[in-house]
Design a protein around this motif. Structure first.
Motif, mmCIF file in Angstrom:
data_model
loop_
_atom_site.group_PDB
_atom_site.id
_atom_site.type_symbol
_atom_site.label_atom_id
_atom_site.label_comp_id
_atom_site.label_asym_id
_atom_site.label_seq_id
_atom_site.Cartn_x
_atom_site.Cartn_y
_atom_site.Cartn_z
ATOM 1 N N GLU A 32 0.825 -1.202 0.000
ATOM 2 C CA GLU A 32 0.000 0.000 0.000
ATOM 3 C C GLU A 32 0.862 1.257 0.000
ATOM 4 O O GLU A 32 0.552 2.240 -0.676
ATOM 5 C CB GLU A 32 -0.922 -0.007 1.223
ATOM 6 C CG GLU A 32 -2.059 0.982 1.148
ATOM 7 C CD GLU A 32 -3.087 0.618 0.100
ATOM 8 O OE1 GLU A 32 -3.924 1.481 -0.222
ATOM 9 O OE2 GLU A 32 -3.048 -0.520 -0.404
ATOM 10 N N LYS A 33 1.960 1.216 0.723
ATOM 11 C CA LYS A 33 2.870 2.366 0.748
ATOM 12 C C LYS A 33 3.494 2.605 -0.623
ATOM 13 O O LYS A 33 3.562 3.740 -1.102
ATOM 14 C CB LYS A 33 3.968 2.134 1.785
ATOM 15 C CG LYS A 33 4.960 3.284 1.899
ATOM 16 C CD LYS A 33 6.029 2.979 2.927
ATOM 17 C CE LYS A 33 7.049 4.113 3.002
ATOM 18 N NZ LYS A 33 8.125 3.816 3.981
ATOM 19 N N LEU A 34 3.922 1.515 -1.283
ATOM 20 C CA LEU A 34 4.501 1.646 -2.620
ATOM 21 C C LEU A 34 3.471 2.170 -3.615
ATOM 22 O O LEU A 34 3.780 2.983 -4.492
ATOM 23 C CB LEU A 34 5.049 0.291 -3.087
ATOM 24 C CG LEU A 34 6.273 -0.237 -2.337
ATOM 25 C CD1 LEU A 34 6.611 -1.652 -2.804
ATOM 26 C CD2 LEU A 34 7.466 0.678 -2.540
ATOM 27 N N TRP A 35 2.231 1.699 -3.484
ATOM 28 C CA TRP A 35 1.179 2.160 -4.395
ATOM 29 C C TRP A 35 0.939 3.658 -4.234
ATOM 30 O O TRP A 35 0.833 4.396 -5.210
ATOM 31 C CB TRP A 35 -0.096 1.375 -4.120
ATOM 32 C CG TRP A 35 -1.314 1.949 -4.794
ATOM 33 C CD1 TRP A 35 -2.330 2.637 -4.201
ATOM 34 C CD2 TRP A 35 -1.630 1.901 -6.184
ATOM 35 N NE1 TRP A 35 -3.267 3.015 -5.114
ATOM 36 C CE2 TRP A 35 -2.860 2.577 -6.354
ATOM 37 C CE3 TRP A 35 -1.010 1.349 -7.311
ATOM 38 C CZ2 TRP A 35 -3.473 2.715 -7.591
ATOM 39 C CZ3 TRP A 35 -1.607 1.494 -8.545
ATOM 40 C CH2 TRP A 35 -2.820 2.170 -8.677
ATOM 41 N N ARG A 36 0.850 4.121 -2.991
ATOM 42 C CA ARG A 36 0.604 5.549 -2.761
ATOM 43 C C ARG A 36 1.777 6.393 -3.246
ATOM 44 O O ARG A 36 1.589 7.503 -3.753
ATOM 45 C CB ARG A 36 0.344 5.795 -1.276
ATOM 46 C CG ARG A 36 -1.007 5.274 -0.797
ATOM 47 C CD ARG A 36 -1.431 5.964 0.491
ATOM 48 N NE ARG A 36 -2.815 5.676 0.802
ATOM 49 C CZ ARG A 36 -3.218 4.792 1.704
ATOM 50 N NH1 ARG A 36 -2.319 4.085 2.363
ATOM 51 N NH2 ARG A 36 -4.498 4.597 1.944
ATOM 52 N N GLU A 37 2.973 5.861 -3.113
ATOM 53 C CA GLU A 37 4.137 6.604 -3.609
ATOM 54 C C GLU A 37 4.084 6.737 -5.126
ATOM 55 O O GLU A 37 4.399 7.796 -5.674
ATOM 56 C CB GLU A 37 5.422 5.891 -3.176
ATOM 57 C CG GLU A 37 5.728 6.015 -1.692
ATOM 58 C CD GLU A 37 6.954 5.226 -1.287
ATOM 59 O OE1 GLU A 37 7.500 4.492 -2.156
ATOM 60 O OE2 GLU A 37 7.376 5.321 -0.114
ATOM 61 N N ARG A 38 3.679 5.670 -5.827
ATOM 62 C CA ARG A 38 3.574 5.740 -7.281
ATOM 63 C C ARG A 38 2.458 6.688 -7.711
ATOM 64 O O ARG A 38 2.600 7.423 -8.690
ATOM 65 C CB ARG A 38 3.349 4.342 -7.861
ATOM 66 C CG ARG A 38 4.549 3.419 -7.723
ATOM 67 C CD ARG A 38 4.510 2.315 -8.765
ATOM 68 N NE ARG A 38 3.315 1.504 -8.664
ATOM 69 C CZ ARG A 38 3.200 0.416 -7.912
ATOM 70 N NH1 ARG A 38 4.233 0.021 -7.174
ATOM 71 N NH2 ARG A 38 2.076 -0.273 -7.892
ATOM 72 N N CYS A 39 1.339 6.648 -6.977
ATOM 73 C CA CYS A 39 0.233 7.562 -7.296
ATOM 74 C C CYS A 39 0.671 9.018 -7.131
ATOM 75 O O CYS A 39 0.328 9.878 -7.945
ATOM 76 C CB CYS A 39 -0.965 7.276 -6.399
ATOM 77 S SG CYS A 39 -1.826 5.741 -6.786
ATOM 78 N N GLN A 40 1.432 9.273 -6.067
ATOM 79 C CA GLN A 40 1.877 10.640 -5.822
ATOM 80 C C GLN A 40 2.917 11.078 -6.837
ATOM 81 O O GLN A 40 2.853 12.192 -7.373
ATOM 82 C CB GLN A 40 2.452 10.752 -4.405
ATOM 83 C CG GLN A 40 2.857 12.167 -4.024
ATOM 84 C CD GLN A 40 3.281 12.280 -2.569
ATOM 85 O OE1 GLN A 40 3.325 11.277 -1.859
ATOM 86 N NE2 GLN A 40 3.586 13.471 -2.131
ATOM 87 N N LYS A 41 3.846 10.197 -7.149
ATOM 88 C CA LYS A 41 4.878 10.539 -8.125
ATOM 89 C C LYS A 41 4.278 10.746 -9.504
ATOM 90 O O LYS A 41 4.671 11.656 -10.251
ATOM 91 C CB LYS A 41 5.928 9.424 -8.176
ATOM 92 C CG LYS A 41 7.057 9.702 -9.149
ATOM 93 C CD LYS A 41 8.061 8.554 -9.152
ATOM 94 C CE LYS A 41 9.167 8.809 -10.175
ATOM 95 N NZ LYS A 41 10.139 7.679 -10.211
ATOM 96 N N GLY A 42 3.311 9.915 -9.879
ATOM 97 C CA GLY A 42 2.697 10.022 -11.188
ATOM 98 C C GLY A 42 1.577 11.032 -11.254
ATOM 99 O O GLY A 42 1.021 11.261 -12.335
ATOM 100 N N ASN A 43 1.224 11.641 -10.096
ATOM 101 C CA ASN A 43 0.161 12.651 -10.063
ATOM 102 C C ASN A 43 -1.108 12.098 -10.714
ATOM 103 O O ASN A 43 -1.669 12.687 -11.651
ATOM 104 C CB ASN A 43 0.614 13.927 -10.770
ATOM 105 C CG ASN A 43 -0.125 15.155 -10.254
ATOM 106 O OD1 ASN A 43 -0.916 15.060 -9.317
ATOM 107 N ND2 ASN A 43 0.132 16.292 -10.869
ATOM 108 N N ILE A 44 -1.578 10.995 -10.185
ATOM 109 C CA ILE A 44 -2.659 10.243 -10.812
ATOM 110 C C ILE A 44 -3.942 11.047 -10.954
ATOM 111 O O ILE A 44 -4.654 10.934 -11.946
ATOM 112 C CB ILE A 44 -2.920 8.933 -10.012
ATOM 113 C CG1 ILE A 44 -3.949 8.064 -10.733
ATOM 114 C CG2 ILE A 44 -3.351 9.229 -8.599
ATOM 115 C CD1 ILE A 44 -4.135 6.696 -10.082
ATOM 116 N N ASP A 45 -4.249 11.900 -9.978
ATOM 117 C CA ASP A 45 -5.500 12.640 -10.019
ATOM 118 C C ASP A 45 -5.497 13.766 -11.042
ATOM 119 O O ASP A 45 -6.557 14.311 -11.361
ATOM 120 C CB ASP A 45 -5.820 13.217 -8.637
ATOM 121 C CG ASP A 45 -6.052 12.117 -7.615
ATOM 122 O OD1 ASP A 45 -6.482 11.025 -8.024
ATOM 123 O OD2 ASP A 45 -5.786 12.347 -6.420
#
Length: 370
Positions: free
Chosen positions: A99-112
């Motif tokens: 879950e931590k890795l997923w949130r880091e990727r979402c934040q780095k990729g600016n998913i929203d």
């Protein structure tokens, strides 16, 4: 000269005759039946299947041996690692790490702040059972690619109704649909028109209160939570769109060509597996949506394949997961170099070559020239 005498009693002779008659009339047992003869085609198919199983087993054993040798050279204890892994699973540490890795990727990729992708599963009634099964496999491939991507996207799969064959195939997968939502991959029973029609209506209603909307978005921005991406969320939340959001239906029959990808756009991929049987189905679907829904503007466009590649007679029809992966790779490459994105996705059997005279120019994020 003495006559020969028969010492067999009458009752014994009768029993023997009855037994012989019963054995003659008795149906053959399963053990005496010969297996049905296979045709030459069936025998070849069986041999190929057995050969594939043997190869798979051998490769698995080779891979296991390679891991063992590598761990031995590194001084690692595989048995201790397995025990530690089991302990971590009991304590939930493995999920916390993922879950931590997923949130880091979402934040780095600016998913929203990125563009979105939608699979429109409106065509199931026009496909065979085998084609529907292929579509469900392609949706699984797309989910796996998005989950592992360093820059994941919000993905929506619409029109997967409760009793449809596509859902029946997907429900066999562990974690569907709750865990899929936890990885920004949302499967909706509602149609494309309903899901994005409601989302665009919410955008229009929220224009009068943009300050509160911005404050709400800041609280969940880049966390992957705004659309139900937590672990236990089984609700497939509606997409949260920004003002002036556009919908573009990707189809090879369109006269418009995409030059780059716009971050305030949802790109729609038709969920069609038809072996080139349902011609113009996607573009007719897009035109029907536009004509029947005045509040749901939708455009059509195609990927710049002919502009950048020489197919040399190969088909230009791509699978749903190939189209999705091309969009994903193009984003990972910084919104440039269609050639690199396409060549890294399409299999070698396509035998396509990038045109030398066509080179991508760097594009700014969000630039839309389609």
């Amino acid at each position: 000269m003495e006559a020969s005498t028969d010492t067999t009693s009458p009752s014994t002779a009768a029993d023997t005759a009855t037994t012989t008659k019963e054995q003659t009339n008795a149906p053959p047992t399963a053990t005496t039946e010969d297996p049905p003869a296979l045709s030459k085609k069936a025998l070849k198919r069986q041999k190929r299947w057995e050969k594939a199983l043997a190869i798979k087993k051998r490769r698995k054993e080779q891979s296991k041996e390679i891991r063992r040798i590598k761990a031995q050279n590194e001084g690692r204890d595989l048995d201790a690692e397995r025990e530690q892994q089991k302990q971590n699973e009991k304590e939930g540490k493995g999920w916390e790490r993922r879950e931590k890795l997923w949130r880091e990727r979402c934040q780095k990729g600016n998913i929203d702040e990125s563009f979105r992708v939608c699979f429109d599963c409106h065509f199931e009634d026009q496909m065979t059972w085998k084609e529907v099964n292929s579509l469900s496999l392609q949706l699984r491939y797309a989910y796996a690619m998005n989950r592992k991507s360093p820059m994941p996207l919000h993905v929506h799969v619409t029109g997967v109704k409760g009793e449809c064959d596509t859902r029946k195939h997907l429900e066999k997968i562990d974690g569907f649909p709750g865990r899929w939502a936890g990885r920004a991959y949302h499967v909706h029973e509602e149609s494309l028109e309903d899901v994005f029609g409601n989302a665009l209506s919410n955008v229009a209603l929220s224009k009068d209160d943009e300050v509160k909307e911005a404050e709400g978005n800041d609280a969940v921005k880049c966390e992957g939570k705004e659309e139900g991406t937590d672990k236990d969320d089984s609700q497939q939340s509606q997409p949260v769109l920004r003002p002036n959001h556009q919908l573009v239906y990707l189809t090879g029959d369109s006269e418009n060509t995409i030059s780059t990808l716009d971050n305030n756009t949802t790109y729609i991929i038709g969920g069609i597996v038809d072996r080139n049987r349902l011609k113009r189905a996607a573009i007719e679907r897009a035109e029907a949506i536009g004509s029947n829904n005045s509040t749901l503007p939708i455009k059509t466009a195609r990927l710049p394949l002919d502009e950048h590649f020489d197919f040399k007679g190969s088909t230009r029809i791509l699978t749903c997961n190939h189209v999705f992966e091309i969009l994903l790779k193009y984003r990972e490459n910084g919104y440039k170099d269609w050639g690199k994105a396409v060549m890294s996705v399409l299999p070698d059997r396509k035998d396509i070559h990038e045109k030398e005279e066509k080179k991508d120019e760097p594009k700014k994020d969000g630039e839309d020239k389609s």
